[in-house]
Write an enzyme that holds these catalytic residues in place. Structure first.
Site, mmCIF file in Angstrom:
data_model
loop_
_atom_site.group_PDB
_atom_site.id
_atom_site.type_symbol
_atom_site.label_atom_id
_atom_site.label_comp_id
_atom_site.label_asym_id
_atom_site.label_seq_id
_atom_site.Cartn_x
_atom_site.Cartn_y
_atom_site.Cartn_z
ATOM 1 N N HIS A 69 2.303 42.006 3.942
ATOM 2 C CA HIS A 69 2.645 41.234 5.145
ATOM 3 C C HIS A 69 3.251 39.869 4.769
ATOM 4 O O HIS A 69 4.119 39.363 5.476
ATOM 5 C CB HIS A 69 1.394 40.972 5.988
ATOM 6 C CG HIS A 69 0.977 42.105 6.862
ATOM 7 N ND1 HIS A 69 1.645 42.437 8.020
ATOM 8 C CD2 HIS A 69 -0.063 42.973 6.765
ATOM 9 C CE1 HIS A 69 1.037 43.452 8.611
ATOM 10 N NE2 HIS A 69 0.002 43.806 7.869
ATOM 11 N N ASP A 76 2.015 45.749 11.600
ATOM 12 C CA ASP A 76 0.968 46.476 12.309
ATOM 13 C C ASP A 76 1.539 46.800 13.675
ATOM 14 O O ASP A 76 2.155 45.938 14.325
ATOM 15 C CB ASP A 76 -0.293 45.636 12.455
ATOM 16 C CG ASP A 76 -0.928 45.284 11.116
ATOM 17 O OD1 ASP A 76 -0.716 46.030 10.142
ATOM 18 O OD2 ASP A 76 -1.627 44.262 11.044
ATOM 19 N N GLU A 83 -6.070 52.538 7.832
ATOM 20 C CA GLU A 83 -5.680 51.814 9.049
ATOM 21 C C GLU A 83 -4.520 52.547 9.718
ATOM 22 O O GLU A 83 -3.417 52.588 9.160
ATOM 23 C CB GLU A 83 -5.234 50.374 8.725
ATOM 24 C CG GLU A 83 -6.324 49.501 8.149
ATOM 25 C CD GLU A 83 -5.822 48.108 7.763
ATOM 26 O OE1 GLU A 83 -6.671 47.235 7.520
ATOM 27 O OE2 GLU A 83 -4.590 47.910 7.715
ATOM 28 N N HIS A 139 -1.255 50.171 10.316
ATOM 29 C CA HIS A 139 -0.570 49.424 9.257
ATOM 30 C C HIS A 139 0.496 50.272 8.570
ATOM 31 O O HIS A 139 0.241 51.396 8.151
ATOM 32 C CB HIS A 139 -1.582 48.945 8.210
ATOM 33 C CG HIS A 139 -0.931 48.234 7.057
ATOM 34 N ND1 HIS A 139 -0.720 46.873 7.045
ATOM 35 C CD2 HIS A 139 -0.423 48.706 5.891
ATOM 36 C CE1 HIS A 139 -0.124 46.533 5.909
ATOM 37 N NE2 HIS A 139 0.074 47.639 5.200
#
Length: 199
Positions: A108, A115, A179, A182
């Site tokens: 990120h 996300d 996740e 993500h």
């Protein structure tokens, strides 16, 4: 490079230039696992231009496959200083698997991860079976088959996740095991070696 200087760097694009995606950066609100705004006056609605182009491709595919649906970006560029705060917040817990170690660096922080979820034509988030940043096994894509077989996830919830994955994969993003929200682009080590980290 400091986050305050991203706007003048040619490698970054603002999310407002990527249509037709919606944006709700959760770390710029109290609606996150820390419980308060982590971005403050920082504008973090940016991606590296390669990731922004990928997001456009993902949005185009979603528009073709699910008329009226839109991608909702929940996080994009996350400054390294904020990554440190997330890591420190989880100190002493067994939840650090959900946050990249700042010593290695989150993708990120290079603008190469996002996300995301999907909004239906009425602007409501699709049911993914767990919430954004819900740090439980219900959020793990790698465990979806088991959770579906045990009745913990429904077929519709898994189908919603699969739609999200198909869209972002079309944009060149890959997911991770734990996740569903993500996604990141390119090899992590390559990104860390060759891209500019935003502090």
């Amino acid at each position: 490079m400091r986050c305050e200087d991203v706007g003048s760097h040619p490698d970054f694009r603002h999310l407002s230039t990527v249509a037709p995606v919606a944006v709700d950066l959760r770390y710029a609100t109290p609606n996150n696992f820390v419980g308060h705004d982590l971005y403050g006056t920082l504008d973090c609605a940016w991606l590296h231009r390669l990731a922004a182009e990928g997001l456009e491709r993902a949005a185009d595919l979603l528009a073709r496959e699910a008329r009226g649906h839109r991608l909702l970006v929940l996080d994009a560029l996350r400054p390294h200083r904020v990554q440190i705060q997330l890591w420190d917040f989880l100190e002493g817990t067994d939840l650090r698997q959900y946050v990249a170690d700042p010593a290695r660096g989150s993708i990120h922080s290079f603008g190469m991860a996002l996300d995301a979820t999907i909004l239906d034509p009425r602007g409501r988030e699709l049911d993914m079976g767990s919430g954004f940043d819900e740090m439980t096994e219900m959020s793990h894509p790698v465990l979806e088959a088991r959770n579906l077989a045990e009745g913990k996830l429904t077929r519709d919830q898994v189908a919603n996740r699969e739609l999200l994955r198909r869209a972002v994969a079309h944009g060149g993003f890959g997911g991770i095991d734990n996740e569903w929200w993500h996604f990141e682009m390119l090899d992590r080590q390559h990104v860390r070696r060759t891209f500019t980290r935003v502090d």
